[in-house]
Write a protein that holds these residues in place. Structure first.
Motif, PDB file in Angstrom:
ATOM      1  N   VAL A 146      11.033  -1.865  21.256  1.00  7.61           N
ATOM      2  CA  VAL A 146      11.171  -2.935  20.263  1.00  7.61           C
ATOM      3  C   VAL A 146       9.826  -3.640  20.063  1.00  7.61           C
ATOM      4  N   PHE A 147       9.145  -3.992  21.145  1.00  8.77           N
ATOM      5  CA  PHE A 147       7.850  -4.669  21.021  1.00  8.77           C
ATOM      6  C   PHE A 147       6.809  -3.773  20.356  1.00  8.77           C
ATOM      7  N   THR A 148       6.864  -2.483  20.671  1.00  8.01           N
ATOM      8  CA  THR A 148       5.946  -1.537  20.020  1.00  8.01           C
ATOM      9  C   THR A 148       6.185  -1.503  18.520  1.00  8.01           C
ATOM     10  N   SER A 149       7.456  -1.522  18.129  1.00 13.40           N
ATOM     11  CA  SER A 149       7.800  -1.554  16.711  1.00 13.40           C
ATOM     12  C   SER A 149       7.262  -2.814  16.046  1.00 13.40           C
ATOM     13  N   MET A 150       7.363  -3.937  16.729  1.00 11.56           N
ATOM     14  CA  MET A 150       6.880  -5.191  16.164  1.00 11.56           C
ATOM     15  C   MET A 150       5.379  -5.128  15.904  1.00 11.56           C
ATOM     16  N   VAL A 151       4.629  -4.592  16.865  1.00  9.00           N
ATOM     17  CA  VAL A 151       3.173  -4.503  16.715  1.00  9.00           C
ATOM     18  C   VAL A 151       2.810  -3.537  15.587  1.00  9.00           C
ATOM     19  N   ALA A 152       3.444  -2.355  15.563  1.00 16.09           N
ATOM     20  CA  ALA A 152       3.150  -1.360  14.534  1.00 16.09           C
ATOM     21  C   ALA A 152       3.485  -1.898  13.142  1.00 16.09           C
ATOM     22  N   ASN A 153       4.604  -2.609  13.026  1.00 14.23           N
ATOM     23  CA  ASN A 153       4.982  -3.173  11.728  1.00 14.23           C
ATOM     24  C   ASN A 153       4.041  -4.294  11.299  1.00 14.23           C
ATOM     25  N   LEU A 154       3.541  -5.056  12.267  1.00 14.45           N
ATOM     26  CA  LEU A 154       2.570  -6.103  11.941  1.00 14.45           C
ATOM     27  C   LEU A 154       1.321  -5.490  11.308  1.00 14.45           C
ATOM     28  N   ILE A 155       0.836  -4.399  11.903  1.00 14.69           N
ATOM     29  CA  ILE A 155      -0.345  -3.722  11.358  1.00 14.69           C
ATOM     30  C   ILE A 155      -0.064  -3.230   9.940  1.00 14.69           C
ATOM     31  N   SER A 156       1.114  -2.631   9.733  1.00 15.18           N
ATOM     32  CA  SER A 156       1.480  -2.125   8.408  1.00 15.18           C
ATOM     33  C   SER A 156       1.558  -3.260   7.383  1.00 15.18           C
ATOM     34  N   LEU A 157       2.140  -4.394   7.779  1.00 14.95           N
ATOM     35  CA  LEU A 157       2.266  -5.530   6.862  1.00 14.95           C
ATOM     36  C   LEU A 157       0.900  -6.079   6.478  1.00 14.95           C
ATOM     37  N   VAL A 158      -0.010  -6.151   7.431  1.00 20.42           N
ATOM     38  CA  VAL A 158      -1.363  -6.645   7.140  1.00 20.42           C
ATOM     39  C   VAL A 158      -2.049  -5.726   6.129  1.00 20.42           C
ATOM     40  N   ILE A 159      -1.885  -4.409   6.304  1.00 23.83           N
ATOM     41  CA  ILE A 159      -2.491  -3.454   5.365  1.00 23.83           C
ATOM     42  C   ILE A 159      -1.920  -3.635   3.962  1.00 23.83           C
ATOM     43  N   VAL A 160      -0.599  -3.780   3.871  1.00 28.68           N
ATOM     44  CA  VAL A 160       0.045  -3.925   2.560  1.00 28.68           C
ATOM     45  C   VAL A 160      -0.387  -5.225   1.885  1.00 28.68           C
ATOM     46  N   VAL A 161      -0.464  -6.313   2.628  1.00 26.93           N
ATOM     47  CA  VAL A 161      -0.929  -7.578   2.053  1.00 26.93           C
ATOM     48  C   VAL A 161      -2.381  -7.440   1.596  1.00 26.93           C
ATOM     49  N   GLY A 162      -3.192  -6.711   2.369  1.00 26.87           N
ATOM     50  CA  GLY A 162      -4.578  -6.479   1.963  1.00 26.87           C
ATOM     51  C   GLY A 162      -4.672  -5.738   0.642  1.00 26.87           C
ATOM     52  N   VAL A 163      -3.834  -4.709   0.467  1.00 25.33           N
ATOM     53  CA  VAL A 163      -3.813  -3.975  -0.806  1.00 25.33           C
ATOM     54  C   VAL A 163      -3.345  -4.891  -1.931  1.00 25.33           C
ATOM     55  N   ALA A 164      -2.334  -5.727  -1.655  1.00 26.52           N
ATOM     56  CA  ALA A 164      -1.840  -6.661  -2.672  1.00 26.52           C
ATOM     57  C   ALA A 164      -2.932  -7.634  -3.109  1.00 26.52           C
ATOM     58  N   LEU A 165      -3.746  -8.073  -2.162  1.00 25.20           N
ATOM     59  CA  LEU A 165      -4.865  -8.970  -2.514  1.00 25.20           C
ATOM     60  C   LEU A 165      -5.844  -8.273  -3.443  1.00 25.20           C
ATOM     61  N   LEU A 166      -6.103  -7.001  -3.174  1.00 27.58           N
ATOM     62  CA  LEU A 166      -6.997  -6.234  -4.051  1.00 27.58           C
ATOM     63  C   LEU A 166      -6.397  -6.069  -5.448  1.00 27.58           C
ATOM     64  N   MET A 167      -5.066  -6.081  -5.526  1.00 26.52           N
ATOM     65  CA  MET A 167      -4.378  -5.921  -6.805  1.00 26.52           C
ATOM     66  C   MET A 167      -4.173  -7.244  -7.535  1.00 26.52           C
ATOM     67  N   GLY A 168      -4.602  -8.342  -6.918  1.00 26.26           N
ATOM     68  CA  GLY A 168      -4.525  -9.621  -7.606  1.00 26.26           C
ATOM     69  C   GLY A 168      -3.565 -10.634  -7.024  1.00 26.26           C
ATOM     70  N   PHE A 169      -2.925 -10.315  -5.904  1.00 32.23           N
ATOM     71  CA  PHE A 169      -2.009 -11.280  -5.295  1.00 32.23           C
ATOM     72  C   PHE A 169      -2.776 -12.519  -4.862  1.00 32.23           C
ATOM     73  N   ARG A 170      -2.263 -13.673  -5.209  1.00 34.64           N
ATOM     74  CA  ARG A 170      -2.856 -14.942  -4.791  1.00 34.64           C
ATOM     75  C   ARG A 170      -1.740 -15.926  -4.462  1.00 34.64           C
ATOM     76  N   SER A 171      -1.987 -16.748  -3.457  1.00 39.41           N
ATOM     77  CA  SER A 171      -1.008 -17.769  -3.076  1.00 39.41           C
ATOM     78  C   SER A 171      -1.738 -19.026  -2.619  1.00 39.41           C
ATOM     79  N   GLY A 172      -1.267 -20.139  -3.122  1.00 41.68           N
ATOM     80  CA  GLY A 172      -1.833 -21.414  -2.694  1.00 41.68           C
ATOM     81  C   GLY A 172      -1.041 -22.038  -1.556  1.00 41.68           C
TER      82      GLY A 172
END
Length: 253
Positions: free
Chosen positions: A107-133
């Motif tokens: 379970v903890f391994t899944s949490m860490v792996a998913n955290l890495i995946s989420l960071v990558i996806v948010v990074g791609v979204a930022l490149l695509m124009g995602f912005r949040s205040g």
């Protein structure tokens, strides 16, 4: 919970994480589907979808984050299934370690792996124009909801990981979870859907979670959606935890 639970779980988690670091393609594969969907919806369908917001990537990102998590937990079931079939669980049973630590390590391994995946996806979204205040409290609330959702789905993944008859069966359960956001407010407002579909979309867990995260990103009042989202996450987590542990007891009995 034995006195050695935390130490044993830490050692077993380190073992599982080493498997992930040796196979980085599992993380890459996890983000391929959500990133591809994000590119397709934003650049192909986004112009034809009226969400009432200026940026479609801002609108759809919460749903993409949930799809990322659903994609990632299939590997949790796969890793657990492989351990079961390799006989490592029997070897662990013969050792003086906390038995529940074996499941928690996955379970903890899944949490860490998913955290890495989420960071990558948010990074791609930022490149695509995602912005949040959104400020720090809003981001912490988003992280908390995503943490609970990931934990709940990970315990769901434990069940097929323990009980599947084949490696394909261990991973295929995630497909409905990956596509569940498609019948929610993740990509289009539910008001545009026909009656029965709209009723389902508005009363399934993804919609309340997506709406809450979207409003937190947009610095809007979340209303009662946040409590509905938390109730869904906690309810799924408790039910999945109970059934997963029951399946584990049957396997090691």
């Amino acid at each position: 919970m034995t006195p050695y639970f935390f130490g044993d779980t830490a050692v077993l988690t380190g073992r599982s994480l080493r498997h992930v670091t040796r196979s980085p393609d599992t993380v890459i594969t996890t983000v391929v589907t959500p990133v591809a969907m994000m590119l397709m919806f934003v650049y192909v369908f986004g112009g034809a979808i009226d969400t009432g917001t200026a940026s479609y990537v801002n609108y759809m990102l919460p749903g993409i984050l949930l799809i990322t998590i659903a994609s990632g937990i299939s590997y949790t079931a796969y890793r657990l299934f492989v351990d079961m079939k390799s006989g490592i669980f029997e070897r662990f049973q013969s050792m003086p370690i906390a038995r529940s630590g074996v499941l928690w390590a996955h379970v903890f391994t899944s949490m860490v792996a998913n955290l890495i995946s989420l960071v990558i996806v948010v990074g791609v979204a930022l490149l695509m124009g995602f912005r949040s205040g959104a400020g720090v409290p809003a981001w912490l609330a988003v992280i908390g909801i995503l943490f609970l959702f990931t934990l709940a789905l990970t315990w769901i993944a434990v069940i097929p990981g323990l009980s599947a008859a084949s490696v394909e069966g261990a991973g295929v359960f995630a497909y409905p979870l990956i596509f569940l956001p498609c019948i929610s407010s993740a990509f289009v407002p539910t008001r545009t859907m026909p009656g029965p579909v709209r009723a389902f979309a508005e009363n399934q867990p993804v919609t309340s979670i997506v709406d809450t995260i979207r409003r937190l990103f947009a610095q809007q009042p979340v209303g009662g959606d946040i409590w509905t989202a938390l109730a869904w996450c906690v309810g799924i987590l408790v039910a999945a935890y109970v059934f997963a542990n029951a399946a584990y007891r049957r396997k090691i009995a």
